[in-house]
Design a protein around this motif. Structure first.
Motif, short mmCIF file in Angstrom:
data_model
loop_
_atom_site.label_atom_id
_atom_site.label_comp_id
_atom_site.label_asym_id
_atom_site.label_seq_id
_atom_site.Cartn_x
_atom_site.Cartn_y
_atom_site.Cartn_z
N GLU A 1 -37.67 -51.39 30.80
CA GLU A 1 -38.59 -51.77 29.72
C GLU A 1 -39.47 -50.59 29.34
O GLU A 1 -39.73 -50.35 28.16
N LYS B 1 -40.93 -56.61 22.54
CA LYS B 1 -42.27 -56.89 22.03
C LYS B 1 -42.89 -58.07 22.78
O LYS B 1 -44.10 -58.08 23.06
N ALA C 1 -37.42 -48.17 27.31
CA ALA C 1 -37.19 -48.71 25.97
C ALA C 1 -38.43 -48.53 25.10
O ALA C 1 -38.34 -48.17 23.92
N VAL D 1 -40.76 -54.92 14.57
CA VAL D 1 -39.90 -56.03 15.00
C VAL D 1 -39.28 -56.73 13.80
O VAL D 1 -38.12 -57.16 13.84
N ARG E 1 -36.45 -54.61 12.88
CA ARG E 1 -35.43 -54.47 13.92
C ARG E 1 -35.54 -55.64 14.90
O ARG E 1 -36.24 -55.55 15.91
N PRO E 2 -34.87 -56.75 14.61
CA PRO E 2 -34.97 -57.96 15.44
C PRO E 2 -34.61 -57.74 16.90
O PRO E 2 -35.07 -58.49 17.76
N GLU E 3 -33.82 -56.72 17.19
CA GLU E 3 -33.42 -56.47 18.58
C GLU E 3 -34.62 -56.06 19.45
O GLU E 3 -34.54 -56.10 20.68
N LEU E 4 -35.72 -55.69 18.80
CA LEU E 4 -36.92 -55.31 19.54
C LEU E 4 -37.75 -56.51 19.96
O LEU E 4 -38.71 -56.36 20.73
N LYS E 5 -37.40 -57.69 19.48
CA LYS E 5 -38.23 -58.88 19.75
C LYS E 5 -38.43 -59.15 21.24
O LYS E 5 -39.57 -59.42 21.67
N PRO E 6 -37.38 -59.10 22.08
CA PRO E 6 -37.62 -59.33 23.52
C PRO E 6 -38.56 -58.30 24.13
O PRO E 6 -39.40 -58.64 24.97
#
Length: 204
Positions: free
Chosen positions: A94, A146, A97, A136, A139-144
């Motif tokens: 994490e 965030k 990332a 976010v 880029r929806p893949e960043l949601k977890p």
């Protein structure tokens, strides 16, 4: 606490590719590669995202200095260890990332900071939150990632802050200073205070 002391280093943890992208950004801030390689990923994220300013001008330090000069009794909502733990309790993956995201968005940091300042001056907590959500949204893949960041850096700390400020609030005439994003939303300090029976109103 921000640097490795166990033989590891940033390129070894984050990968040489990401480290090579970090180096020129750090050199622009006056941090040479031989020093930058010592920092943990979460610490490097803080260095990359911190607006450049004089340390004595930081609002936290200014408020602390004024209160000290006036002889106010000072209490603290968190310890340094607790603040550091908010970052170090993130997994290494994490942290790496988050570092990658900090590198990717660094070029737009000045513009984003200016938007935050303007929203702050307008007392618009919702706008400040939306600025933080912009990446976010794109880029929806960043949601977890965030969600982890919000839990560690905001919500867990909000719960601790509410508990710690109770003695001062109950004694009355307390001035409590926190970062603005700790105030926002259903899990923010204003909502938590209202839940506990306090009447919350804007004073300025």
């Amino acid at each position: 606490r921000m640097v490795y002391t166990d033989g590891r280093d940033l390129p070894g943890v984050a990968g040489e590719g990401l480290y090579r992208r970090v180096v020129p950004l750090m050199q622009n801030l006056g941090l040479p590669p031989e020093v930058a390689r010592m920092f943990k990923p979460w610490a490097m994220v803080l260095l990359l995202q911190m607006p450049q300013q004089q340390a004595e001008d930081v609002l936290d330090a200014t408020l602390h200095r004024i209160a000290s000069q006036q002889g106010k009794a000072l209490s603290y909502l968190e310890t340094v260890d607790e603040q550091v733990a908010a970052f170090e309790n993130m997994t290494e993956a994490e942290q790496v990332a988050l570092l990658g995201l900090a590198v990717e968005t660094h070029a737009g940091l000045k513009a984003a900071t200016e938007k935050l300042v303007q929203a702050y001056l307008q007392r618009d907590l919702g706008m400040m939150w939306q600025i933080g959500e912009a990446d976010v949204a794109q880029r929806p893949e960043l949601k977890p990632l965030k969600a982890v960041f919000d839990q560690r850096l905001l919500y867990d700390r909000n719960t601790r802050m509410i508990d710690r400020m109770q003695p001062q609030l109950k004694s009355g005439q307390a001035f409590v200073a926190v970062g603005a994003l700790h105030l926002y939303g259903e899990r923010g300090l204003l909502s938590l205070l209202a839940r506990d029976g306090y009447r919350v109103s804007r004073g300025y």
